[in-house]
Write a protein that holds these residues in place. Structure first.
Motif, PDB file in Angstrom:
ATOM      1  N   ARG A  51       0.816  -1.205   0.000  1.00  0.00           N
ATOM      2  CA  ARG A  51       0.000   0.000   0.000  1.00  0.00           C
ATOM      3  C   ARG A  51       0.854   1.262   0.000  1.00  0.00           C
ATOM      4  O   ARG A  51       1.857   1.356   0.714  1.00  0.00           O
ATOM      5  N   ARG A  52       0.447   2.202  -0.824  1.00  0.00           N
ATOM      6  CA  ARG A  52       1.084   3.503  -0.753  1.00  0.00           C
ATOM      7  C   ARG A  52       0.491   4.228   0.451  1.00  0.00           C
ATOM      8  O   ARG A  52      -0.712   4.254   0.664  1.00  0.00           O
ATOM      9  N   SER A  53       1.315   4.800   1.274  1.00  0.00           N
ATOM     10  CA  SER A  53       0.851   5.404   2.514  1.00  0.00           C
ATOM     11  C   SER A  53       0.165   6.744   2.266  1.00  0.00           C
ATOM     12  O   SER A  53       0.385   7.415   1.250  1.00  0.00           O
ATOM     13  N   ARG A  54      -0.679   7.120   3.216  1.00  0.00           N
ATOM     14  CA  ARG A  54      -1.322   8.427   3.183  1.00  0.00           C
ATOM     15  C   ARG A  54      -0.254   9.519   3.176  1.00  0.00           C
ATOM     16  O   ARG A  54      -0.392  10.534   2.489  1.00  0.00           O
ATOM     17  N   GLN A  55       0.815   9.278   3.943  1.00  0.00           N
ATOM     18  CA  GLN A  55       1.886  10.277   3.991  1.00  0.00           C
ATOM     19  C   GLN A  55       2.534  10.480   2.627  1.00  0.00           C
ATOM     20  O   GLN A  55       2.932  11.587   2.278  1.00  0.00           O
ATOM     21  N   GLN A  56       2.615   9.393   1.841  1.00  0.00           N
ATOM     22  CA  GLN A  56       3.176   9.523   0.491  1.00  0.00           C
ATOM     23  C   GLN A  56       2.285  10.402  -0.368  1.00  0.00           C
ATOM     24  O   GLN A  56       2.750  11.238  -1.142  1.00  0.00           O
ATOM     25  N   MET A  57       0.981  10.206  -0.225  1.00  0.00           N
ATOM     26  CA  MET A  57       0.028  11.021  -0.978  1.00  0.00           C
ATOM     27  C   MET A  57       0.148  12.490  -0.592  1.00  0.00           C
ATOM     28  O   MET A  57       0.206  13.376  -1.461  1.00  0.00           O
ATOM     29  N   ILE A  58       0.219  12.768   0.706  1.00  0.00           N
ATOM     30  CA  ILE A  58       0.379  14.140   1.187  1.00  0.00           C
ATOM     31  C   ILE A  58       1.658  14.752   0.639  1.00  0.00           C
ATOM     32  O   ILE A  58       1.674  15.892   0.162  1.00  0.00           O
ATOM     33  N   SER A  59       2.740  13.971   0.672  1.00  0.00           N
ATOM     34  CA  SER A  59       4.028  14.450   0.179  1.00  0.00           C
ATOM     35  C   SER A  59       3.970  14.753  -1.319  1.00  0.00           C
ATOM     36  O   SER A  59       4.459  15.798  -1.781  1.00  0.00           O
ATOM     37  N   ASP A  60       3.347  13.859  -2.090  1.00  0.00           N
ATOM     38  CA  ASP A  60       3.239  14.054  -3.540  1.00  0.00           C
ATOM     39  C   ASP A  60       2.400  15.287  -3.871  1.00  0.00           C
ATOM     40  O   ASP A  60       2.737  16.069  -4.769  1.00  0.00           O
ATOM     41  N   VAL A  61       1.283  15.461  -3.143  1.00  0.00           N
ATOM     42  CA  VAL A  61       0.395  16.599  -3.395  1.00  0.00           C
ATOM     43  C   VAL A  61       1.097  17.908  -3.015  1.00  0.00           C
ATOM     44  O   VAL A  61       1.039  18.894  -3.763  1.00  0.00           O
TER      45      VAL A  61
END
Length: 329
Positions: free
Chosen positions: A19-29
């Motif tokens: 799973r890609r983490s929520r933190q990764q999504m926040i970082s990418d955004v």
């Protein structure tokens, strides 16, 4: 494939999950919306709603890609399977696995269908696909992998030879450097008897391409706008989605489609853990690139990734092509 682990992958357990983490999504955004011009990765299109919309896109009259590739697969699959004799199929960005059935059915006819590993970023969509496939193919071990293919991921061990399929011209979402990085990872996982099957959209008349990304029913626009809906749902952002418009256009110079979301008015967006982002009227967020190819461009990318084309299979009208490749070295 060279690596992986059979443990617990009996076809009845939950998907083998990376799973890609929520933190990764926040970082990418955070990174994407603070660059100039602003951008969001197309991997964030594919929550369950986005995956459903994309499947709808593939059935639109203007969207030639899926029909062209499906016809080409039907024409060439017996040749491909006879050449590789794959016991396992690994599919990157599997979606609903519609075209996959063409491959699995031919593998079955050849008595060599043991395992299917669909890899996709949308967990809910992938699980639903796996349930249906287990019903339709009870004799084949179905091992879903929830993973973001833009990051290194593990593939479960499979009975060889393995055919790794990357269809739908999804390779076109990656600029050359990223495409080489992804394909190099795949090449490194492949055994000498494995083969890589790539489906790619070819360079063609700009009007045909532009129609495919600007359909009359507005499904592609809804698919594009869903990425903002997703950020609102999952990150608590407050994008005024109705104030954004879909824009897509083909650049003949760069052989690529660019897809954007254009702000209809100046405003600020608050995204928890990201911060406040300001938009001017007419400013856009680039959400996707979709490169188009000819044989020489693809051969260059594959060679740089450690892959060599064994079979080049273009459509009769030149609209699409399949390439079967082996890992070198």
């Amino acid at each position: 494939m060279k690596s992986g682990n059979h443990s617990g992958l009996d076809g009845t357990t939950p998907p083998y999950t990376v799973r890609r983490s929520r933190q990764q999504m926040i970082s990418d955004v955070r990174q994407g919306l603070n660059t100039s011009p602003k951008q969001l990765s197309p991997k964030y299109f594919y929550d369950e709603r986005g995956s459903e919309l994309f499947e709808e896109i593939t059935e639109l009259p203007e969207y030639y890609l899926t029909r062209s590739e499906k016809l080409l697969l039907e024409q060439r699959i017996s040749e491909i399977v006879a050449s590789v004799r794959p016991c396992s199929l690994v599919e990157l960005g599997a979606g609903s696995a519609t075209k996959t059935r063409i491959i699995l059915d031919e593998m079955r006819r050849n008595g060599c269908a043991e395992c299917y590993v669909p890899v996709d970023v949308s967990k809910d969509f992938l699980e639903a696909t796996a349930i249906q496939l287990r019903t339709d193919y009870p004799d084949i071990r179905i091992v879903p992998v929830v993973s973001d293919i833009t990051e290194p991921f593990a593939i479960p061990a499979t009975a060889g030879p393995t055919l790794v399929a990357f269809l739908g011209s999804t390779i076109g979402n990656f600029p050359r450097e990223q495409a080489v990085s992804l394909l190099s990872h795949i090449a490194g996982e492949m055994a000498s008897s494995d083969r890589f099957l790539l489906g790619a959209d070819m360079i063609k008349d700009a009007a045909v391409i532009n129609r495919a990304y600007n359909d009359s029913r507005g499904v592609t626009a809804a698919f594009n706008l869903n990425v903002l809906e997703r950020l609102n749902r999952e990150l608590g952002a407050d994008f005024p989605v109705s104030d954004y418009k879909h824009r897509a256009f083909y650049s003949s110079d760069q052989h690529r489609v660019e897809m954007h979301l254009v702000a209809g008015r100046a405003h600020k967006v608050e995204i928890p853990q990201v911060g406040q982002i300001s938009f001017e009227k007419g400013e856009s967020i680039r959400t996707e690139l979709s490169y188009k190819y000819d044989r020489s461009i693809l051969e260059d990318i594959l060679a740089a990734s450690g892959l060599a084309i064994e079979k080049w299979m273009p459509a009769d009208d030149g609209s699409f092509a399949l390439a079967l490749a082996r890992a070198e070295g």
